[in-house]
Scaffold this motif. Sequence first.
Motif, mmCIF file in Angstrom:
data_model
loop_
_atom_site.group_PDB
_atom_site.id
_atom_site.type_symbol
_atom_site.label_atom_id
_atom_site.label_comp_id
_atom_site.label_asym_id
_atom_site.label_seq_id
_atom_site.Cartn_x
_atom_site.Cartn_y
_atom_site.Cartn_z
ATOM 1 N N VAL A 246 0.845 -1.139 -0.033
ATOM 2 C CA VAL A 246 0.023 -0.007 -0.165
ATOM 3 C C VAL A 246 0.794 1.265 -0.023
ATOM 4 C CG1 VAL A 246 -1.772 -1.179 1.168
ATOM 5 C CG2 VAL A 246 -0.206 0.146 2.542
ATOM 6 N N THR A 247 0.322 2.352 -0.589
ATOM 7 C CA THR A 247 1.295 3.504 -0.652
ATOM 8 C C THR A 247 1.255 4.236 0.981
ATOM 9 O OG1 THR A 247 -0.733 4.774 -1.525
ATOM 10 C CG2 THR A 247 1.518 4.488 -2.876
ATOM 11 N N ASP A 248 2.512 4.839 1.271
ATOM 12 C CA ASP A 248 2.529 5.224 2.717
ATOM 13 C C ASP A 248 2.280 6.703 2.674
ATOM 14 O OD1 ASP A 248 5.191 5.559 5.024
ATOM 15 O OD2 ASP A 248 3.100 5.549 5.437
ATOM 16 N N THR A 249 0.902 6.926 2.457
ATOM 17 C CA THR A 249 0.511 8.548 2.684
ATOM 18 C C THR A 249 -0.596 8.643 3.478
ATOM 19 O OG1 THR A 249 -1.048 7.834 0.617
ATOM 20 C CG2 THR A 249 1.023 9.024 0.080
ATOM 21 N N PRO A 250 -0.916 9.593 4.127
ATOM 22 C CA PRO A 250 -1.859 9.936 5.006
ATOM 23 C C PRO A 250 -3.138 9.496 4.397
ATOM 24 C CG PRO A 250 -0.588 11.980 4.978
ATOM 25 C CD PRO A 250 0.067 11.036 3.701
ATOM 26 N N GLY A 251 -3.933 8.699 5.450
ATOM 27 C CA GLY A 251 -5.408 8.472 4.940
ATOM 28 C C GLY A 251 -5.723 7.092 4.630
ATOM 29 N N ILE A 252 -4.355 6.524 4.209
ATOM 30 C CA ILE A 252 -4.459 5.313 3.597
ATOM 31 C C ILE A 252 -5.095 4.122 4.967
ATOM 32 C CG2 ILE A 252 -3.290 3.068 2.760
ATOM 33 C CD1 ILE A 252 -3.650 5.206 0.686
ATOM 34 N N ALA A 253 -4.442 4.149 5.911
ATOM 35 C CA ALA A 253 -4.890 3.275 7.128
ATOM 36 C C ALA A 253 -6.434 3.488 7.240
ATOM 37 C CB ALA A 253 -4.275 3.623 8.465
ATOM 38 N N GLN B 214 1.663 -2.559 10.995
ATOM 39 C CA GLN B 214 2.118 -1.809 9.867
ATOM 40 C C GLN B 214 3.523 -1.463 10.258
ATOM 41 O OE1 GLN B 214 0.411 1.799 8.555
ATOM 42 N NE2 GLN B 214 2.720 2.335 7.929
ATOM 43 N N ILE C 27 -1.910 13.688 8.900
ATOM 44 C CA ILE C 27 -0.679 13.307 9.430
ATOM 45 C C ILE C 27 -0.272 11.593 9.112
ATOM 46 C CG2 ILE C 27 0.123 12.396 11.834
ATOM 47 C CD1 ILE C 27 -1.581 14.762 12.769
ATOM 48 N N ASN C 28 0.769 11.486 8.648
ATOM 49 C CA ASN C 28 1.274 10.066 8.134
ATOM 50 C C ASN C 28 1.590 9.157 9.477
ATOM 51 O OD1 ASN C 28 1.473 8.333 5.804
ATOM 52 N ND2 ASN C 28 3.667 8.403 6.170
ATOM 53 N N ILE C 29 0.890 8.168 9.374
ATOM 54 C CA ILE C 29 1.288 7.062 10.030
ATOM 55 C C ILE C 29 2.487 6.182 9.744
ATOM 56 C CG2 ILE C 29 0.348 5.246 11.513
ATOM 57 C CD1 ILE C 29 -2.375 6.166 10.715
ATOM 58 N N ILE D 78 2.302 1.089 13.080
ATOM 59 C CA ILE D 78 1.115 0.751 13.883
ATOM 60 C C ILE D 78 1.107 -0.364 14.642
ATOM 61 C CG2 ILE D 78 -1.686 0.176 13.885
ATOM 62 C CD1 ILE D 78 -1.787 1.737 11.082
ATOM 63 N N THR E 186 4.305 0.207 1.975
ATOM 64 C CA THR E 186 4.607 -0.781 3.042
ATOM 65 C C THR E 186 3.386 -1.525 3.153
ATOM 66 O OG1 THR E 186 4.685 -0.943 5.338
ATOM 67 C CG2 THR E 186 3.068 0.748 4.495
HETATM 68 C C1 LIG Z 1 0.007 3.086 5.165
HETATM 69 C C2 LIG Z 1 -0.722 4.100 6.040
HETATM 70 O O1 LIG Z 1 -0.570 3.997 7.740
HETATM 71 C C3 LIG Z 1 -0.531 5.681 5.768
HETATM 72 N N1 LIG Z 1 1.050 5.872 6.502
HETATM 73 C C4 LIG Z 1 -1.572 6.333 6.627
HETATM 74 O O2 LIG Z 1 -1.216 7.111 7.420
HETATM 75 O O3 LIG Z 1 -2.785 6.298 6.568
#
Ligand SMILES: C[C@@H](O)[C@H](N)C(=O)O
Lengths: 156, 156
Positions: free
Chosen positions: A22-29, A48, B120-122, B125, A56
């Motif tokens: 998955v791309t590691d950008t805000p919002g994906i989780a 994760q 905000i990028n995670i 987790i 990731t």
């Molecule tokens: C991959 C996923 O965690 C992403 N970094 C996010 O903030 O949602």
Amino acid sequence: ENALVSGIAFQKDQVKITLHGVTDTPGIAYQILGPLSDENIEVDVIVQNVSVNGKTDFTFTVSEEDKSNAEAVLQNLKDVTYDDLIIDSDVAKVSLVGVGMRTHAGVASTAFKSLSDNEINIQMISTSEIKITIVIKEGALESAVKALHSAFELEK
Amino acid sequence: ENALVSGIAFQKDQVKITLHGVTDTPGIAYQILGPLSDENIEVDVIVQNVSVNGKTDFTFTVSEEDKSNAEAVLQNLKDVTYDDLIIDSDVAKVSLVGVGMRTHAGVASTAFKSLSDNEINIQMISTSEIKITIVIKEGALESAVKALHSAFELEK
Ligand SMILES: C[C@@H](O)[C@H](N)C(=O)O
Ligand SMILES: C[C@@H](O)[C@H](N)C(=O)O
């Protein structure tokens, strides 16, 4: 070490689901978990790790009962792309519960040593101050629980 | 949702250490953690996800104080090979503490939504039944804590 680990919990009926790449950008989780929660699918362990080259893997466990429901949700995700959806039912979850784990890397190392001595491969690790959770092959559950009980001198 | 999350804890003085590309065979986790524990290095969050093509990443956090000690240990590991050792001090840990998280994927999705809304990028987790722990960039800590407080209607 023993005073720290008060018990060992385990669960067989677990399914491990991994969204690989998955791309590691805000919002994906959120875009993964939101639709699952909307379907009232109970998600247990979520793991994760850091991304390498911008991608990731996002892994979580659900019960066998929720497996096909979760699979349907993930195949219809809107704003999330992934390279692979890997679903593995041949797993079990084992948790070491205690207090003050954090101040004792020794607890984790004792637990991992006992699994290593029994040739048990650790597929996933997720820890917090009071709990170490691992995911292993379902067939290894009995020997893992036995090994951990004896490593921490707990009653069966 | 609110009754479930009783508080938000955070820690700035964290260093994220990743062994990228370790082989996924029994014993590796012990061969990483054992030497760290022998040096009395306090390891906090440990995250390892499933391997793809036989290799995986092993990440954990230590305090700033233990950073150089941990680095020295990892550069001298005996039976563990890895493709890269990545050390990142620009991180903070945020934990949502509550009860019964597991039965409410909604808690995790609410938390992730509030972080997403604030761009905000995670980075990492790790969850258990009563706690969701994430690692983010240190500079995002203040807005993350604010966002989570308001998402769960907690007093500051
Ligand atoms: C991959 C996923 O965690 C992403 N970094 C996010 O903030 O949602
Ligand atoms: C990577 C590491 O966790 C390995 N699978 C082990 O069991 O030690």
